[in-house]
Design a protein around this motif. Structure first.
Motif, short mmCIF file in Angstrom:
data_model
loop_
_atom_site.label_atom_id
_atom_site.label_comp_id
_atom_site.label_asym_id
_atom_site.label_seq_id
_atom_site.Cartn_x
_atom_site.Cartn_y
_atom_site.Cartn_z
N ASP A 149 41.48 1.93 18.46
CA ASP A 149 40.02 1.75 18.45
C ASP A 149 39.61 0.32 18.14
OD1 ASP A 149 39.82 4.48 18.90
OD2 ASP A 149 39.81 4.95 16.76
N ILE A 150 40.28 -0.31 17.18
CA ILE A 150 39.81 -1.62 16.71
C ILE A 150 40.00 -2.71 17.77
CG2 ILE A 150 40.04 -3.35 14.89
CD1 ILE A 150 40.85 -1.07 13.01
N PRO A 151 41.17 -2.80 18.47
CA PRO A 151 41.27 -3.82 19.53
C PRO A 151 40.18 -3.67 20.60
CG PRO A 151 43.44 -2.96 19.02
CD PRO A 151 42.46 -2.10 18.29
N LYS A 152 39.81 -2.44 20.92
CA LYS A 152 38.75 -2.22 21.92
C LYS A 152 37.41 -2.77 21.39
CE LYS A 152 40.86 1.94 23.89
NZ LYS A 152 40.76 3.41 24.03
N LEU A 153 37.15 -2.51 20.12
CA LEU A 153 35.93 -3.05 19.53
C LEU A 153 35.92 -4.58 19.58
CD1 LEU A 153 35.20 -1.03 16.23
CD2 LEU A 153 33.63 -1.38 18.13
N LEU A 154 37.09 -5.16 19.36
CA LEU A 154 37.19 -6.62 19.26
C LEU A 154 36.87 -7.32 20.58
CD1 LEU A 154 37.98 -9.15 17.63
CD2 LEU A 154 40.35 -8.73 18.26
N VAL A 155 37.36 -6.76 21.69
CA VAL A 155 37.21 -7.47 22.98
C VAL A 155 36.10 -6.91 23.85
CG1 VAL A 155 39.64 -8.14 22.95
CG2 VAL A 155 38.97 -6.02 24.09
N SER A 156 35.45 -5.84 23.40
CA SER A 156 34.39 -5.24 24.21
C SER A 156 33.18 -6.17 24.32
CB SER A 156 33.97 -3.89 23.60
OG SER A 156 32.83 -3.39 24.27
N GLY A 157 32.61 -6.21 25.52
CA GLY A 157 31.42 -7.03 25.73
C GLY A 157 30.18 -6.46 25.07
N ASP A 158 30.19 -5.17 24.74
CA ASP A 158 29.03 -4.52 24.13
C ASP A 158 28.98 -4.68 22.62
OD1 ASP A 158 28.36 -3.66 26.66
OD2 ASP A 158 29.46 -1.77 26.45
N THR A 159 30.11 -5.08 22.03
CA THR A 159 30.18 -5.17 20.57
C THR A 159 29.38 -6.35 20.06
OG1 THR A 159 32.43 -4.27 20.69
CG2 THR A 159 31.77 -5.26 18.61
N MET A 160 28.61 -6.09 19.00
CA MET A 160 27.83 -7.18 18.39
C MET A 160 28.76 -8.19 17.71
SD MET A 160 24.57 -5.15 16.74
CE MET A 160 23.85 -6.71 16.21
N HIS A 193 40.85 -15.57 24.46
CA HIS A 193 39.56 -16.09 24.91
C HIS A 193 38.44 -15.88 23.90
CE1 HIS A 193 41.37 -16.81 28.85
NE2 HIS A 193 40.30 -17.57 29.07
N LEU A 194 38.73 -15.22 22.80
CA LEU A 194 37.74 -15.17 21.71
C LEU A 194 37.48 -16.56 21.14
CD1 LEU A 194 38.96 -11.95 19.85
CD2 LEU A 194 36.82 -12.21 21.10
N LEU A 195 38.41 -17.49 21.36
CA LEU A 195 38.20 -18.87 20.89
C LEU A 195 37.04 -19.53 21.63
CD1 LEU A 195 41.92 -20.11 20.60
CD2 LEU A 195 40.38 -19.53 18.73
N ASN A 196 36.65 -18.95 22.77
CA ASN A 196 35.53 -19.50 23.55
C ASN A 196 34.22 -18.81 23.23
OD1 ASN A 196 36.31 -21.69 25.03
ND2 ASN A 196 37.07 -20.50 26.78
N ASP A 197 34.26 -17.86 22.28
CA ASP A 197 33.05 -17.09 21.99
C ASP A 197 31.93 -18.02 21.49
OD1 ASP A 197 32.58 -13.89 21.48
OD2 ASP A 197 31.29 -15.16 20.23
N GLN A 198 30.70 -17.63 21.80
CA GLN A 198 29.53 -18.44 21.41
C GLN A 198 29.27 -18.38 19.91
OE1 GLN A 198 27.83 -20.46 23.57
NE2 GLN A 198 29.50 -19.86 24.95
N HIS A 199 29.68 -17.27 19.28
CA HIS A 199 29.40 -17.06 17.86
C HIS A 199 30.51 -17.68 17.03
CE1 HIS A 199 28.76 -14.88 14.05
NE2 HIS A 199 27.50 -14.77 14.47
N MET A 200 30.17 -18.64 16.18
CA MET A 200 31.18 -19.36 15.41
C MET A 200 31.90 -18.48 14.39
SD MET A 200 31.30 -22.50 16.46
CE MET A 200 31.82 -23.59 15.16
N GLY A 201 31.20 -17.46 13.90
CA GLY A 201 31.85 -16.54 12.97
C GLY A 201 32.96 -15.77 13.65
N VAL A 202 32.72 -15.35 14.91
CA VAL A 202 33.76 -14.65 15.67
C VAL A 202 34.94 -15.58 15.91
CG1 VAL A 202 34.29 -13.56 17.88
CG2 VAL A 202 32.10 -13.09 16.77
N VAL A 203 34.67 -16.82 16.28
CA VAL A 203 35.76 -17.78 16.53
C VAL A 203 36.58 -18.01 15.26
CG1 VAL A 203 36.31 -20.12 17.27
CG2 VAL A 203 34.40 -18.90 18.33
N THR A 204 35.90 -18.13 14.12
CA THR A 204 36.60 -18.37 12.86
C THR A 204 37.54 -17.21 12.52
OG1 THR A 204 34.69 -19.62 12.05
CG2 THR A 204 36.29 -18.91 10.41
#
Length: 937
Positions: A149-160, A193-204
């Protein structure tokens, strides 16, 4: 619990206040027991408790647990809170579960179901609470339950974004528990590709996760390098207004920058693509440039954040060790910190410069700060900073500054903290040996070490100085003179007595011509220290005294009187008693010739790694440069005297009859170092088919070149290197075989087998120790073989080595260098004795063997002389009327008998012919010795 009290739970606030107002431990326990009884009755009797009341009572139980009291009820009520839709109630439920519920609890299934419900919720707050609970518990059961469940949450485009951030950290926590939780394949790219995310908290958060994944599987996640460099570039070129939400005291995203720099240190080089590498170097230059700018704030938080990024960037520059400009700039920047007011900054600067000192690009730049570093060693208030300064001086030392650095360290040693003295002694001893151009300077340094810090001088240090003095003729007289003067000090450390006793026992005759250091004066000086020493040192001094009887017969009576003393002959220490009684009998019974033979000067010690360096590596793993301190090449005869026993007995942890063992090193095995595993053993033996490919193959190697030498490489191809180091004493021999795997693949089913029949074993007994069946990639293992000569023999035993490389069986058969001549004892004879014996042995043809043969190579008398010396017999110079002839004498030792043997080799340069004649008391020995030696020319 201020946050909870702010939620309006007045009863909880009153309870906490009551606890704080208790005047004694008994009053506190009484108040807690009263509250526990009240809560228990509420949970049992009141079926109408609402969510607020459950939350309040669960909160009280949690508070009581945090005070150190056991809680055995309330778990079900906490689980019920998980199904509440109110954030505060669900939060307290999850908090209680995270802290108090055991993974073996019967409620775990209910808890997992509640967590699954919240993970599927559309409310991001509920999802986050569930993820935090999973991360707090972090058990294998949680990993198995939510691994999909958790990897899906991590890479899903719908997840906040806030949920992605929590999912990354939760996944990192579970990955540390169960590394199988992270799926591979397409998931790898999506996580990177999470390193390219717009949200800096996600990248960190994602950077921390990817860093852990890279450490496990660097190749699979190699794609993160370019993205990490790109993200780092955007951060370091941004102003603090561009990343306003993630700017800390005018420094843009410092914690993310540090994490990205650490991530890149997992790869060497971090970027293979020239474009990416260039961009990374630009980032590092920018960071160094910003460090030179005037601070935008005087607050300590600003400098801390700025320096955190700077030091991590310097760590990456050191890790790459390829850009000379960046390395020198980093060194200059760190040099500025050496005079900073902040103690932590000075410490970190010294620590980083230690690494820079080991790079060829920045070593000279580090040396420019030598005076400041010496000042830090002497003047720093913090002992850890002084220690770091010592480490840096050790790292920056080379031939140009060795004497100055060693002298400064010696000067400081007198006032140094006790906690660092032992390590300083080791470092001074290593530097003095490594960079000594004049070994009189080395002797002075070690004796000064003993004088200044005798209690901190380990056995390895004084062992080493003796080994070096024994092995170098040019320094022996100076060492004897210097140690004699040092022993005259009123307060003389016991280690100085040990060194003095050993050196004077060997070389006291070199200074005995001076009346001030006559034999009697030397003996009286040493014996004045005798009763102040430990039994071990007294035993060594007794060995010195018996050596004196051989060197100085005029003081024999004085020494015998010491041996006869009751304190020695009837000593409670068995070693002292035995030495005194045996030395006394030896001095009385033995003739002067026997005494001179038994007590002759010590032979040179075998070449080996400095045991001091091995000790320092053990004390400072990972912080000692890997370059080894070795003695220059010298002969390696077997040590037989008690003096050598005094040193060798304590220098190895296992029995070693012939002193073949070498101290273990902390150097890791790797493919690049395998090629030099056995360089110290000698020249590579020429062999057929050296560039063999990995196929089913077999070789038979007959090492004739080892007839005249004991050490070398027996066999080498592109898979394996086999070397040997051997020594012999009378009819006993010991061989150390070194197997080095030159490949990057383990050699499996690695089995050496001895090929030696029972009938042959009746003449030469051979025992071989087993080895592990797996030889790791780039590793080296040692196998010991013991041999005993029982009777003369003609063949040599073989080793059949079989192993599997990449599923292909391999087999090598090697003759061991155990020829009959290895059991020679050299025998010194004058011309008259030699020719009388030669004539006597020539009376019958059965006692001699002769061969006349053509030289197989160009005649070189110096090379021939070297071979004759290595053959094992005593080369007798000046006996034969023809100076080109070689005359030798020796005794072959066997268990059953001893066979005297004489030899004469006559070279004829004009005809390019040799005549070899061997005479002995046994015909078969003469024939075999003649055959063995003739093959060498």
């Amino acid at each position: 619990m201020p946050a909870v009290r702010g939620d309006g739970m007045r009863g909880l606030a009153v309870f906490i206040s009551d606890i704080r107002n208790c005047k004694s431990k008994e009053a506190e326990i009484k108040r807690i027991n009263k509250e526990l009884a009240n809560i228990r009755s509420k949970f049992k009797g009141d079926k109408t408790l609402d969510g607020y009341q459950k939350k309040k009572y669960v909160c009280k139980l949690l508070f009581i647990f945090l005070l150190g009291h056991d809680i055995d009820f309330g778990h079900m009520e906490a689980v019920n809170l998980l199904s509440s839709n109110k954030y505060s109630e669900k939060q307290i439920g999850y908090l209680f579960i995270s802290v108090l519920v055991n993974t073996n609890s019967e409620l775990i299934k209910l808890i997992i179901q509640s967590i699954k419900n919240d993970l599927a919720s559309r409310n991001p707050i509920h999802v986050n609470l569930a993820l935090q609970c999973i991360a707090n518990i972090g058990s294998r059961e949680m990993a198995e339950a939510f691994g999909n469940d958790i990897p899906k949450l991590l890479v899903s485009g719908d997840t906040m974004d806030v949920v992605k951030q929590s999912a990354a950290l939760c996944l990192l926590r579970l990955f540390r528990t169960s590394q199988e939780i992270i799926p591979g394949g397409e998931w790898t790219s999506r996580i990177i590709h999470l390193l390219n995310d717009q949200h800096m908290g996600v990248v960190t958060a994602a950077t921390s996760l990817i860093d852990a994944l890279v450490k496990k599987n660097p190749e699979e996640y190699k794609g993160c390098v370019s993205l990490a460099v790109s993200r780092l570039s955007r951060i370091v070129t941004a102003s603090y207004t561009d990343l306003q939400d993630y700017t800390y005291y005018f420094v843009p995203a410092p914690w993310l920058s540090v994490k990205l720099l650490r991530l890149l240190q997992n790869y060497t080089p971090p970027a293979e693509d020239p474009g990416v590498r260039g961009r990374l170097n630009e980032c590092l230059e920018t960071i160094l440039n910003k460090a030179q700018e005037a601070p935008k704030s005087k607050k300590v938080q600003h400098s801390n954040a700025k320096n955190a990024v700077l030091f991590e960037a310097i760590s990456l520059i050191i890790h790459n060790d390829s850009e000379a400009n960046l390395l020198v700039r980093a060194c200059n920047q760190l040099g500025q910190f050496l005079s900073n007011r902040e103690t932590n900054l000075r410490y970190l600067a010294l620590e980083s410069m230690c690494h820079l000192a080991t790079s060829e690009f920045s070593h000279e730049a580090v040396k420019k700060h030598q005076e400041v570093v010496i000042l830090s060693m002497k003047m720093e208030k913090d002992v850890s900073v002084r220690q770091q300064a010592v480490d840096l001086l050790y790292a920056m030392c080379d031939k140009s500054n060795a004497e100055e650095i060693v002298q400064e360290m010696l000067n400081y040693l007198e006032t140094a903290d006790y906690s660092i003295r032992e390590e300083m002694v080791l470092k001074v001893a290593i530097l003095a040996e490594k960079y000594a151009t004049d070994y009189t300077w080395y002797v002075d340094v070690i004796l000064n070490l003993i004088r200044i810090a005798g209690d901190y001088v380990s056995e390895e240090v004084w062992y080493r100085v003796i080994q070096i003095v024994i092995n170098r003729d040019e320094v022996q007289g100076y060492a004897a003179k210097t140690v004699f003067e040092a022993l005259q000090a009123p307060a003389c450390h016991e280690n100085m007595v040990k060194v003095g006793g050993y050196i004077l026992g060997e070389f006291g005759n070199l200074i005995a011509g001076d009346q001030r250091s006559s034999p009697s004066v030397q003996f009286q000086l040493l014996h004045s220290k005798y009763h102040l020493c430990s039994p071990m040192t007294r035993a060594l001094l007794l060995s010195t005294y018996i050596k004196f009887i051989n060197l100085f017969p005029e003081i024999k009576t004085q020494i015998q009187d010491v041996f006869k003393q009751d304190s020695n002959l009837r000593s409670a220490d068995a070693e002292l008693q035995q030495r005194a009684s045996e030395y006394l009998q030896l001095s009385v019974i033995a003739s002067s010739d026997v005494l001179a033979t038994v007590l002759e000067e010590m032979p040179a010690f075998p070449e080996r790694e400095s045991s001091i360096l091995a000790v320092l590596k053990k004390k400072k793993p990972g912080r000692v440069p890997e370059n080894e301190v070795k003695e220059s090449k010298s002969p390696t005869p077997v040590a037989t005297s008690n003096h050598n026993n005094d040193i060798n007995a304590s220098s190895t942890n296992q029995a070693d009859l012939l002193g073949l063992s070498t101290p273990p090193t902390s150097q890791p095995h790797n493919a690049s170092s395998t090629g030099v595993l056995l360089d110290v053993l000698g020249d590579i033996y020429s062999k057929p088919n050296n560039n063999v490919s990995a196929q089913n193959s077999s070789w038979v190697i007959d090492p004739k070149k080892f007839v005249c030498k004991n050490n070398g490489v027996l066999f080498e191809n592109n898979l394996i290197q086999i070397g040997v180091k051997s020594e012999f004493r009378q009819n006993l021999g010991r061989l150390g075989l070194f197997y080095g795997n030159k490949t990057t693949t383990p050699l499996q089913t690695f089995v050496p087998t001895l090929l030696w029949g029972d009938d042959q074993a009746a003449k030469l007994s051979v025992q071989m120790k087993s080895v592990e069946p797996l030889l790791e990639a780039g590793a080296q293992i040692q196998q010991m073989i013991n041999a005993e000569c029982i009777d003369d023999y003609t063949d040599s035993p073989s080793i059949s080595l079989s192993f599997v490389y990449n599923s292909v069986p391999q087999k090598i058969t090697i003759k061991l260098p155990l020829t009959l001549n290895k059991f020679f004892e050299p025998t010194e004879m004058n011309g008259e004795s030699f020719f009388a014996r030669w004539k006597n042995l020539g009376n019958t043809n059965q006692q001699r063997s002769q061969k006349i043969f053509k030289a197989s190579q160009a005649m070189d008398l110096q090379a021939a002389r070297t071979k004759m010396l290595g053959f094992g017999m005593q080369l007798l110079d000046g006996i034969d009327p023809n100076p080109d002839n070689f005359v030798c004498a020796g005794i072959i030792h066997m268990r059953s008998q001893q066979v005297g043997c004489l030899l004469r080799l006559e070279p004829n340069k004009n005809a390019q012919m040799y005549r070899l004649t061997v005479r002995s008391s046994k015909e078969s020995v003469s024939v075999e010795i003649c055959e063995l030696l003739a093959d060498q020319f």
